[in-house]
Write a protein that holds these residues in place. Structure first.
Motif, PDB file in Angstrom:
ATOM      1  N   UNK A  20       0.828  -1.203   0.000  1.00 20.28           N
ATOM      2  CA  UNK A  20       0.000   0.000   0.000  1.00 20.28           C
ATOM      3  C   UNK A  20       0.868   1.261   0.000  1.00 20.28           C
ATOM      4  N   UNK A  21       1.982   1.221   0.744  1.00 22.66           N
ATOM      5  CA  UNK A  21       2.901   2.359   0.753  1.00 22.66           C
ATOM      6  C   UNK A  21       3.516   2.559  -0.627  1.00 22.66           C
ATOM      7  N   UNK A  22       3.857   1.452  -1.287  1.00 18.16           N
ATOM      8  CA  UNK A  22       4.421   1.529  -2.633  1.00 18.16           C
ATOM      9  C   UNK A  22       3.413   2.130  -3.608  1.00 18.16           C
ATOM     10  N   UNK A  23       2.158   1.721  -3.505  1.00 17.08           N
ATOM     11  CA  UNK A  23       1.106   2.284  -4.345  1.00 17.08           C
ATOM     12  C   UNK A  23       0.957   3.782  -4.112  1.00 17.08           C
ATOM     13  N   UNK A  24       0.967   4.168  -2.843  1.00 19.96           N
ATOM     14  CA  UNK A  24       0.857   5.584  -2.483  1.00 19.96           C
ATOM     15  C   UNK A  24       2.004   6.386  -3.092  1.00 19.96           C
ATOM     16  N   UNK A  25       3.239   5.887  -2.937  1.00 17.33           N
ATOM     17  CA  UNK A  25       4.410   6.591  -3.448  1.00 17.33           C
ATOM     18  C   UNK A  25       4.429   6.617  -4.969  1.00 17.33           C
ATOM     19  N   UNK A  26       3.982   5.530  -5.598  1.00 13.33           N
ATOM     20  CA  UNK A  26       3.948   5.473  -7.063  1.00 13.33           C
ATOM     21  C   UNK A  26       3.023   6.550  -7.611  1.00 13.33           C
ATOM     22  N   UNK A  27       1.832   6.686  -7.001  1.00 14.28           N
ATOM     23  CA  UNK A  27       0.882   7.707  -7.449  1.00 14.28           C
ATOM     24  C   UNK A  27       1.388   9.104  -7.140  1.00 14.28           C
ATOM     25  N   UNK A  28       2.039   9.273  -5.984  1.00 13.94           N
ATOM     26  CA  UNK A  28       2.552  10.588  -5.599  1.00 13.94           C
ATOM     27  C   UNK A  28       3.679  11.030  -6.532  1.00 13.94           C
ATOM     28  N   UNK A  29       4.668  10.148  -6.734  1.00 16.25           N
ATOM     29  CA  UNK A  29       5.826  10.515  -7.548  1.00 16.25           C
ATOM     30  C   UNK A  29       5.459  10.738  -9.008  1.00 16.25           C
ATOM     31  N   UNK A  30       4.418  10.053  -9.472  1.00 14.92           N
ATOM     32  CA  UNK A  30       3.979  10.229 -10.847  1.00 14.92           C
ATOM     33  C   UNK A  30       3.439  11.630 -11.081  1.00 14.92           C
ATOM     34  N   UNK A  31       3.041  12.304 -10.001  1.00 11.51           N
ATOM     35  CA  UNK A  31       2.489  13.656 -10.118  1.00 11.51           C
ATOM     36  C   UNK A  31       3.541  14.736  -9.922  1.00 11.51           C
ATOM     37  N   UNK A  32       4.778  14.329  -9.596  1.00 15.30           N
ATOM     38  CA  UNK A  32       5.841  15.303  -9.364  1.00 15.30           C
ATOM     39  C   UNK A  32       6.484  15.699 -10.688  1.00 15.30           C
ATOM     40  N   UNK A  33       6.604  17.007 -10.964  1.00 15.63           N
ATOM     41  CA  UNK A  33       7.221  17.433 -12.224  1.00 15.63           C
ATOM     42  C   UNK A  33       8.592  16.800 -12.431  1.00 15.63           C
ATOM     43  N   UNK A  34       8.885  16.422 -13.650  1.00 19.79           N
ATOM     44  CA  UNK A  34      10.123  15.792 -14.069  1.00 19.79           C
ATOM     45  C   UNK A  34      10.186  14.352 -13.576  1.00 19.79           C
ATOM     46  N   UNK A  35      10.124  14.139 -12.257  1.00 20.87           N
ATOM     47  CA  UNK A  35      10.180  12.774 -11.712  1.00 20.87           C
ATOM     48  C   UNK A  35       9.035  11.942 -12.261  1.00 20.87           C
ATOM     49  N   UNK A  36       7.862  12.547 -12.347  1.00 22.95           N
ATOM     50  CA  UNK A  36       6.693  11.820 -12.821  1.00 22.95           C
ATOM     51  C   UNK A  36       6.785  11.366 -14.263  1.00 22.95           C
ATOM     52  N   UNK A  37       7.667  11.992 -15.026  1.00 24.80           N
ATOM     53  CA  UNK A  37       7.807  11.614 -16.430  1.00 24.80           C
ATOM     54  C   UNK A  37       8.702  10.396 -16.607  1.00 24.80           C
ATOM     55  N   UNK A  38       9.415   9.992 -15.549  1.00 24.97           N
ATOM     56  CA  UNK A  38      10.311   8.833 -15.650  1.00 24.97           C
ATOM     57  C   UNK A  38       9.939   7.702 -14.699  1.00 24.97           C
ATOM     58  N   UNK A  39       9.222   8.020 -13.620  1.00 24.07           N
ATOM     59  CA  UNK A  39       8.810   6.982 -12.676  1.00 24.07           C
ATOM     60  C   UNK A  39       7.640   6.190 -13.269  1.00 24.07           C
ATOM     61  N   UNK A  40       7.740   4.854 -13.345  1.00 22.73           N
ATOM     62  CA  UNK A  40       6.653   4.048 -13.940  1.00 22.73           C
ATOM     63  C   UNK A  40       5.508   3.833 -12.951  1.00 22.73           C
ATOM     64  N   UNK A  41       4.928   4.935 -12.475  1.00 20.09           N
ATOM     65  CA  UNK A  41       3.892   4.831 -11.459  1.00 20.09           C
ATOM     66  C   UNK A  41       2.685   4.036 -11.905  1.00 20.09           C
ATOM     67  N   UNK A  42       2.210   4.303 -13.115  1.00 19.96           N
ATOM     68  CA  UNK A  42       1.035   3.597 -13.620  1.00 19.96           C
ATOM     69  C   UNK A  42       1.300   2.100 -13.750  1.00 19.96           C
ATOM     70  N   UNK A  43       2.515   1.752 -14.196  1.00 23.63           N
ATOM     71  CA  UNK A  43       2.870   0.343 -14.341  1.00 23.63           C
ATOM     72  C   UNK A  43       2.892  -0.351 -12.989  1.00 23.63           C
TER      73      UNK A  43
END
Length: 222
Positions: A20-43
């Protein structure tokens, strides 16, 4: 990508709280400028949702973790832009992505307030639109009035395809629930990717035929 996701799934399947923490961080980081463009949050979200049918994770908590991460990520990016104003769009690291910043601004010129809603479903500008909205002085109440409903749709749209795909394998594919889903999480990702692609295509098609709204719709004026 599989070399990163496979061990992640294997590990978090034995530690639900960490999933659950990983899911939370994946969604959070995906919304961060620059980081969100490289973090595979959706995957990551799609892959971990494959653990729901086996009972390793609870659907409600998976969706809530994704929603909470996205709300915090989008909200933080918006307030950073809101406080720094337009200057932030020309500072590092955003200055290294002029094309995406230009796309984000063009999105506002085309869609006005609804740019915040549609951008949540369109990578990679998803990670740049909240900070751009703040930088362009969009009213906070107007931002959240559009952003939160978008997230409430976005989270299930990313979680449910994985759940349904793996559930179908269990029910119709003869895959027992106790069998490891490591070889099958890619099916969930593919299904989710197809849905995301269809949504993106529909939005871009409509965008090309849309009439440019007045600039006042971005700031809440007019």
């Amino acid at each position: 990508m599989a070399t990163f996701i496979d061990p992640l799934i294997a590990f978090v399947s034995a530690h639900a709280w960490l999933a659950y923490l990983t899911l939370f961080l994946a969604a959070l980081l995906e919304a961060v400028p620059v980081i969100g463009s490289v973090v595979p949050g959706s995957t990551v979200i799609l892959a971990l949702s494959a653990l729901v049918p086996s009972g390793d994770l609870k659907l409600a908590w998976v969706v809530l973790a994704a929603i909470a991460g996205a709300v915090l990520g989008d909200g933080s990016a918006f307030w950073i832009g809101h406080r720094a104003q337009r200057e932030i769009l020309g500072t590092w690291p955003l200055s290294n992505y002029p094309r995406v910043i230009a796309q984000s601004e063009a999105f506002f010129k085309k869609w006005g307030t609804w740019a915040v809603f549609f951008a949540r479903f369109v990578p990679p500008i998803r990670a740049f639109v909240p900070v751009t909205a703040g930088a362009l002085d969009m009213a906070p109440a107007r931002f959240y009035a559009v952003n939160i409903p978008a997230i409430l749709l976005w989270a299930p749209a990313h979680v449910l395809p994985g759940v349904l795909a793996i559930s179908a394998l269990h029910r119709y594919g003869g895959i027992p629930h106790h069998v490891s889903l490591k070889p099958y999480w890619m099916i969930a990702v593919i299904v989710g990717a197809l849905i995301a692609a269809l949504v993106t295509w529909a939005i871009r098609r409509r965008q090309n035929g849309a009439v440019t709204p007045v600039a006042g719709r971005v700031t809440g004026q007019g």
